[in-house]
Design a protein around this motif. Sequence first.
Motif, PDB file in Angstrom:
ATOM      1  N   SER A   1      -7.932   5.754  -3.029  1.00  0.00           N
ATOM      2  CA  SER A   1      -8.305   6.143  -1.715  1.00  0.00           C
ATOM      3  C   SER A   1      -7.131   6.481  -1.332  1.00  0.00           C
ATOM      4  CB  SER A   1      -8.838   4.971  -0.714  1.00  0.00           C
ATOM      5  OG  SER A   1      -7.732   4.030  -0.729  1.00  0.00           O
TER       6      SER A   1
ATOM      7  N   SER B   1       3.174   6.366   4.272  1.00  0.00           N
ATOM      8  CA  SER B   1       2.204   6.333   5.406  1.00  0.00           C
ATOM      9  C   SER B   1       1.056   7.091   4.993  1.00  0.00           C
ATOM     10  CB  SER B   1       2.863   6.773   6.744  1.00  0.00           C
ATOM     11  OG  SER B   1       2.857   8.197   6.715  1.00  0.00           O
ATOM     12  N   ILE B   2      -0.024   6.874   5.851  1.00  0.00           N
ATOM     13  CA  ILE B   2      -1.306   7.421   5.359  1.00  0.00           C
ATOM     14  C   ILE B   2      -1.253   8.540   5.756  1.00  0.00           C
ATOM     15  CG2 ILE B   2      -3.708   7.350   6.092  1.00  0.00           C
ATOM     16  CD1 ILE B   2      -3.770   4.471   6.103  1.00  0.00           C
TER      17      ILE B   2
ATOM     18  N   GLU C   1      -5.644   5.380   1.480  1.00  0.00           N
ATOM     19  CA  GLU C   1      -4.711   3.858   1.933  1.00  0.00           C
ATOM     20  C   GLU C   1      -4.091   3.313   0.694  1.00  0.00           C
ATOM     21  OE1 GLU C   1      -8.093   4.793   2.573  1.00  0.00           O
ATOM     22  OE2 GLU C   1      -7.764   4.859   4.963  1.00  0.00           O
ATOM     23  N   GLU C   2      -4.814   3.593  -0.447  1.00  0.00           N
ATOM     24  CA  GLU C   2      -4.138   2.907  -1.879  1.00  0.00           C
ATOM     25  C   GLU C   2      -3.262   3.472  -2.289  1.00  0.00           C
ATOM     26  OE1 GLU C   2      -3.826  -0.090  -4.943  1.00  0.00           O
ATOM     27  OE2 GLU C   2      -4.822  -0.087  -2.962  1.00  0.00           O
TER      28      GLU C   2
ATOM     29  N   ARG D   1      -0.156   2.724  -0.214  1.00  0.00           N
ATOM     30  CA  ARG D   1       0.392   1.459  -0.205  1.00  0.00           C
ATOM     31  C   ARG D   1       0.988   1.589  -1.840  1.00  0.00           C
ATOM     32  NH1 ARG D   1      -0.073  -2.390  -3.721  1.00  0.00           N
ATOM     33  NH2 ARG D   1      -1.861  -1.399  -4.986  1.00  0.00           N
TER      34      ARG D   1
END
Length: 154
Positions: A114, A125-126, A116-117, A120
């Motif tokens: 994803s 940042s997204i 988000e993953e 991370r």
Amino acid sequence: MRGTHLYRTACLLTGGDKHLAEDLVQETLGRMFAKWGKRDRIQNPAGYAQTVLVNTFIANRRRKSNAERPTAEFHELAARGTDQDLRLTLLAALARLDTRDRAVLVLRYWEDQSVEETARLLGLSISAVKSRSLRALARLREQLGPDFLASPES
């Protein structure tokens, strides 16, 4: 075994350089072994290994002492039953991308992570992952032609 999965990801990150991919996986597993007893418990060892692999790749690319030079020729054979020209074209195009852009594309579209993953794992940042994805895909389309990466439905 996750080693094969790590190796495939490393091959994509390195633009098809199988020897560098092997080195990255070996260094990743070595780093994990060194940390294994020091951490209470790694809750997601596969995710941790992937993070270590990507960080090792990025750190390796930053090293100024890296004397290896890429070549325009790719002498290794693709597996049977695959489109060798397509594979070589995609690997060459990936190799021409910026290191972080390549990492974003590999994690997002090869690893099916994803946004988000991916953010991370790379410490971004997204919004940075989204913009890098768009920019990297645009560069691939520029290199390969607009119809090359079109979805089959269109």
